[in-house]
Design a protein around this motif. Sequence first.
Motif, PDB file in Angstrom:
ATOM      1  N   PHE B 307       0.618  -0.821   0.381  1.00 44.89           N
ATOM      2  CA  PHE B 307       0.034  -0.245   0.185  1.00 44.89           C
ATOM      3  C   PHE B 307       0.545   1.018   0.003  1.00 44.89           C
ATOM      4  O   PHE B 307       2.011   1.598   0.534  1.00 44.89           O
ATOM      5  N   PHE B 308       0.331   1.786  -0.617  1.00 49.32           N
ATOM      6  CA  PHE B 308       1.141   3.266  -0.414  1.00 49.32           C
ATOM      7  C   PHE B 308      -0.016   4.711   0.579  1.00 49.32           C
ATOM      8  O   PHE B 308      -0.850   4.330  -0.888  1.00 49.32           O
ATOM      9  N   ASP B 309      -0.028   5.697   0.672  1.00 52.65           N
ATOM     10  CA  ASP B 309      -0.825   7.345   0.187  1.00 52.65           C
ATOM     11  C   ASP B 309      -0.362   8.210  -1.165  1.00 52.65           C
ATOM     12  O   ASP B 309       0.640   7.851  -1.765  1.00 52.65           O
ATOM     13  N   ARG B 387       4.542   1.566  -7.013  1.00 50.02           N
ATOM     14  CA  ARG B 387       5.199   1.616  -5.459  1.00 50.02           C
ATOM     15  C   ARG B 387       7.213   1.151  -5.636  1.00 50.02           C
ATOM     16  O   ARG B 387       7.481   2.253  -4.602  1.00 50.02           O
ATOM     17  N   GLU B 388       7.924   1.309  -6.401  1.00 54.32           N
ATOM     18  CA  GLU B 388       9.297   1.030  -6.556  1.00 54.32           C
ATOM     19  C   GLU B 388       9.914   2.398  -5.749  1.00 54.32           C
ATOM     20  O   GLU B 388      10.905   2.326  -5.328  1.00 54.32           O
ATOM     21  N   LEU B 389       9.115   2.802  -7.340  1.00 52.64           N
ATOM     22  CA  LEU B 389       9.983   4.443  -7.161  1.00 52.64           C
ATOM     23  C   LEU B 389       9.459   5.169  -6.047  1.00 52.64           C
ATOM     24  O   LEU B 389      10.612   6.265  -6.059  1.00 52.64           O
ATOM     25  N   ILE B 390       9.207   4.802  -4.746  1.00 52.80           N
ATOM     26  CA  ILE B 390       8.639   5.845  -3.656  1.00 52.80           C
ATOM     27  C   ILE B 390       9.948   5.892  -3.408  1.00 52.80           C
ATOM     28  O   ILE B 390      10.858   7.278  -2.757  1.00 52.80           O
ATOM     29  N   ARG B 438      10.262  18.506   3.553  1.00 49.33           N
ATOM     30  CA  ARG B 438       8.942  18.762   1.919  1.00 49.33           C
ATOM     31  C   ARG B 438       7.542  17.391   1.486  1.00 49.33           C
ATOM     32  O   ARG B 438       6.783  18.017   1.882  1.00 49.33           O
ATOM     33  N   GLU B 439       7.913  17.010   2.713  1.00 45.86           N
ATOM     34  CA  GLU B 439       7.544  15.437   1.514  1.00 45.86           C
ATOM     35  C   GLU B 439       7.568  14.582   3.460  1.00 45.86           C
ATOM     36  O   GLU B 439       8.123  14.413   3.985  1.00 45.86           O
ATOM     37  N   ILE B 440       6.366  13.971   3.544  1.00 42.62           N
ATOM     38  CA  ILE B 440       5.742  12.926   4.113  1.00 42.62           C
ATOM     39  C   ILE B 440       4.591  11.849   4.055  1.00 42.62           C
ATOM     40  O   ILE B 440       3.696  12.532   3.919  1.00 42.62           O
ATOM     41  N   VAL B 441       5.484  11.088   3.741  1.00 36.45           N
ATOM     42  CA  VAL B 441       5.117   9.896   2.938  1.00 36.45           C
ATOM     43  C   VAL B 441       4.921   8.389   3.595  1.00 36.45           C
ATOM     44  O   VAL B 441       5.926   8.051   4.140  1.00 36.45           O
ATOM     45  N   GLY B 442       3.479   7.988   3.545  1.00 39.60           N
ATOM     46  CA  GLY B 442       3.978   6.596   4.201  1.00 39.60           C
ATOM     47  C   GLY B 442       3.557   4.948   3.007  1.00 39.60           C
ATOM     48  O   GLY B 442       2.683   5.402   2.126  1.00 39.60           O
ATOM     49  N   HIS B 452       6.463   2.124   5.907  1.00 39.29           N
ATOM     50  CA  HIS B 452       8.137   2.765   5.881  1.00 39.29           C
ATOM     51  C   HIS B 452       6.937   3.978   6.230  1.00 39.29           C
ATOM     52  O   HIS B 452       6.281   4.348   5.107  1.00 39.29           O
ATOM     53  N   ILE B 453       8.037   4.708   7.030  1.00 42.13           N
ATOM     54  CA  ILE B 453       7.529   6.721   6.681  1.00 42.13           C
ATOM     55  C   ILE B 453       8.749   6.968   5.564  1.00 42.13           C
ATOM     56  O   ILE B 453       9.547   6.966   6.729  1.00 42.13           O
ATOM     57  N   ASN B 454       8.814   8.039   5.343  1.00 46.28           N
ATOM     58  CA  ASN B 454      10.133   8.660   4.858  1.00 46.28           C
ATOM     59  C   ASN B 454       9.390   9.507   4.855  1.00 46.28           C
ATOM     60  O   ASN B 454       8.632  10.774   4.267  1.00 46.28           O
ATOM     61  N   ILE B 455      10.783  10.992   6.091  1.00 44.76           N
ATOM     62  CA  ILE B 455      10.761  11.945   5.543  1.00 44.76           C
ATOM     63  C   ILE B 455      11.250  13.086   5.095  1.00 44.76           C
ATOM     64  O   ILE B 455      12.776  12.763   5.296  1.00 44.76           O
ATOM     65  N   CYS B 456      10.808  13.862   3.783  1.00 48.58           N
ATOM     66  CA  CYS B 456      12.437  14.743   3.241  1.00 48.58           C
ATOM     67  C   CYS B 456      12.569  15.694   3.604  1.00 48.58           C
ATOM     68  O   CYS B 456      11.091  16.561   4.000  1.00 48.58           O
ATOM     69  N   ALA B 457      13.227  16.132   3.933  1.00 46.96           N
ATOM     70  CA  ALA B 457      13.933  17.222   4.557  1.00 46.96           C
ATOM     71  C   ALA B 457      14.896  17.937   3.771  1.00 46.96           C
ATOM     72  O   ALA B 457      15.155  17.134   2.803  1.00 46.96           O
ATOM     73  N   ASP B 458      14.888  19.208   3.808  1.00 47.82           N
ATOM     74  CA  ASP B 458      16.492  19.834   2.640  1.00 47.82           C
ATOM     75  C   ASP B 458      17.579  19.597   2.703  1.00 47.82           C
ATOM     76  O   ASP B 458      17.882  19.125   2.301  1.00 47.82           O
TER      77      ASP B 458
END
Lengths: 529, 529
Positions: B307-309, B387-390, B438-442, B452-458
């Motif tokens: 799954f992805f948001d 999905r794989e490119l997340i 910039r982004e918070i994706v699950g 998986h939580i990815n938090i993208c920062a500057d």
Amino acid sequence: MQRTSLALARRAIRSTRTTPAPILSTRHSTQIRFASALPPRSSAFAQLTESNITDLRALLSAPTSLMSTLDGSASEDDLRPFNDDWMNKYHGKGQVVVKPKTVEEVSKVMKYCWDKGIAVVPQGGNTGLVGGSTPIHDELILNLSNLNSIRSFDTVSGTLTVDAGAILETVDNELASHGHIFPLDLGAKGSCQIGGNVATNAGGLRLLRYGSLHGSVLGLEVVLPDGTIWDGLGGGLRKDNTGFDMKQLFIGSEGTIGIITGITILTPKRPSAMNVAVFSLPSYEAVQKVYTETKSHLGEILSAFEFFDKQAYDLVRRHQKEGGEADRKVFETEGEFYVLVETGGSKQEHDEEKLQGLLENLMENDLILDGVLAQDTTQYHSLWKLRELIPESAGKSGSVYKYDLSVPVPKMYSLVEKMRARLSESGLFKEEGGGRIREIVGYGHIGDGNLHINICADKYDAEIEKVIEPYVYEIVAAERGSISAEHGLGVMKAPYIGYSKDQTSIDLMRRVKQMFDPKGILNPYKFIL
Amino acid sequence: MQRTSLALARRAIRSTRTTPAPILSTRHSTQIRFASALPPRSSAFAQLTESNITDLRALLSAPTSLMSTLDGSASEDDLRPFNDDWMNKYHGKGQVVVKPKTVEEVSKVMKYCWDKGIAVVPQGGNTGLVGGSTPIHDELILNLSNLNSIRSFDTVSGTLTVDAGAILETVDNELASHGHIFPLDLGAKGSCQIGGNVATNAGGLRLLRYGSLHGSVLGLEVVLPDGTIWDGLGGGLRKDNTGFDMKQLFIGSEGTIGIITGITILTPKRPSAMNVAVFSLPSYEAVQKVYTETKSHLGEILSAFEFFDKQAYDLVRRHQKEGGEADRKVFETEGEFYVLVETGGSKQEHDEEKLQGLLENLMENDLILDGVLAQDTTQYHSLWKLRELIPESAGKSGSVYKYDLSVPVPKMYSLVEKMRARLSESGLFKEEGGGRIREIVGYGHIGDGNLHINICADKYDAEIEKVIEPYVYEIVAAERGSISAEHGLGVMKAPYIGYSKDQTSIDLMRRVKQMFDPKGILNPYKFIL
């Protein structure tokens, strides 16, 4: 080329159902002891006294949780079922049986034994085949039967948490009501306990489909030798990479480094469609070819692929007749070998179509002589009985030397042939009957490369044993096989581990034992010596 | 009630294929070090000298097997790819990279390091996400890339024996030519090595189907810290109950107790029919319901459920457009969530029928907004790319804080929401953009309860880290979850193990480390401290 549809090939199997005699009745009353072959009692362990019994009683919530000849609460006969092993080959002299009702009680008893230097043998259903779950001398017997609840089941994930003493079949029946299945099935399911299954890394009939317990057990609760309760249940998580996976060491440790008290395990969806077919075949060569074809046609729905030889089949049929079953033919054409194929899928029409494809292929290529497909649940169980009754039938035929070996599939059956040749040469076995060895049968799990050889003798006898062992281990070692595919080492195979493991491995294992149990009080005289 | 056939629901997905940028390009040139947070160098380890380099060279068959700044055979830049981790978050100061070509060379190097007290970090494809495979200080880097042969493959049993340094994708391609599949698949497959996969107990995309490596790995060959070669390959036997299953300890040990040099693993038959569908859904509630329905309809053919948001989906689509891909719609109706369902079976018609049954059910019950089913191999890969490119798309969007958590499925997404709320409150994240985050994706593996939580920062920044950690571990611990479902502990999570494991567990683990590596030379500063 002859084409045969499944419909044609199907015919109702006449009810071969039997009322199985209670398995316990296969125990013999003659008591044979090869005490000379067993390790002597270690003086490092305390001798239990009546005062210990008083102390131990104080740790337990119920008076019935402790039985001992030392305080007169039990007779020797009362303790016999806990001292004698399943095959009635090993006979302990334990004077105390403790059956804790809670994990905390297990912990208190272990702490007491640790402090006093009392040796302990953990015991589940006592269905082991290598003398692992009974005392060798006077070890305290810590029996898990009273710790037998299902703690929780999550229907969405299929995660089950259960006490160690729960009976496999009871748990599987409970799972069935939720549409799930225990990922392990074996002949002793009506008596064996899940804690014992995990402690011995039981394999069984459906490993081919559901894999080993090392993959499906998600967590364990273990009482360590000093009484510490280790909560490694891990909240039922399927994935957890935070450090060494400690629970793995206890799976297959045969009660030597801790007492498993709770298990969390992943249970798959129960297949809604189950089919079973048994084929008769002309040769072991054909067995292997049928296996390859079966995997290719049935793919993901294949759930068991078992084989047995003509001798095993005849033994079961004779046993069934002696049990009063009508003497009806199962196969038009009998064979030198038989295979049982089981499918478990989610859509009956699809599975039947795949089975039909397989059957057509096998008949076109003359790989099978005959085949029977179960038409209903009764027949499903009847066909399984042809395979499952082998150990019981062998037990009825005498005292059984059981070997449980892993070798590459193409080499499997040659071990049975070598064994027959050797025992014929020795004069102990005569094809026409009349030797001290009555039967030599081979069967097992082709998909796992796991062969069982049962050698039925008039009685256990050191001379016979010497002809068989270590020869049987030598021929396994020559194929880089395992001298114990699934039964474990126990006391029976402990001296022979060198046939399967090198010195570096054995040294590592000794260090593990030393790390967990420096006093060596847990299940001594067995496993890693 | 609206009934929709699969045929109707199918529509050709416009090629969403992109030419992915080399993953290494997601590394940033800015070098951020949080040296203060890392453990100091231990004075117990020897400082490497040029004389050590001379000695080490003498142990290796090829001059190219050793690169060092100490003897001028390499520059700092040459060693950077071995010193910098995959995320460019950790930066070691190793002065030597050794790439042995044989197991014996690994053994000699380890014996030398053991004798001299030289700390060693074993390194595979260096694709880890927790700083586990790069030096913290000046550890010798023992890279396995040169040990990369397939040793043997048995087509009947599917048993593969392979060197640790073999690349996952290369091996899987080789298996494909034999109709088999590696029982593990993950995004980094083009770079990661099988030894590293086993050492970190990688989970990946198809654990749901093929289970964990603890079940499929049959044997390991390991060089112990003192240089001893332990041959635990076990002849490729599927079943072997002769003593403790020592290999299990090395699976997931992250290179701290031995260097895995060879692996025997059971590879399943490659499904002949593969299908993939992606659905858009209105809510996380719907994701869970679709999962239950999917398991029930697809049963044994289900091979992945991801799954992805919406945020993750948008990020990937933006990344694809930036990569030059035409901006075509994938879904008529986009959703808050997406799920990817993959089937792998042995008969395409059967699998399609099962999928059709699922799709009808999902539409009738309004569980999905839209769905796309791949019509051919190109579309199969296109859909997987969503999905794989997340991770790659996240990497393009900044410096990524990656969390890899196990919690019960119903609680999974609430962790992402809590994280968003916390970071919004802190002012670091603004829904409308413009924050330092910039982004918070699950996204993740629903079937495994793995988020998986990815938090993208500057950029990586101690202030941001403090807002995230240990908060993220606290909310996981509150659900009895795991702070590392599959990435492992490495150096990043080593200090936080207490959120997932109790003191008894940690003590046991320390004793294991001590038992194998009393000098502590193997992958120090990480894992179990």
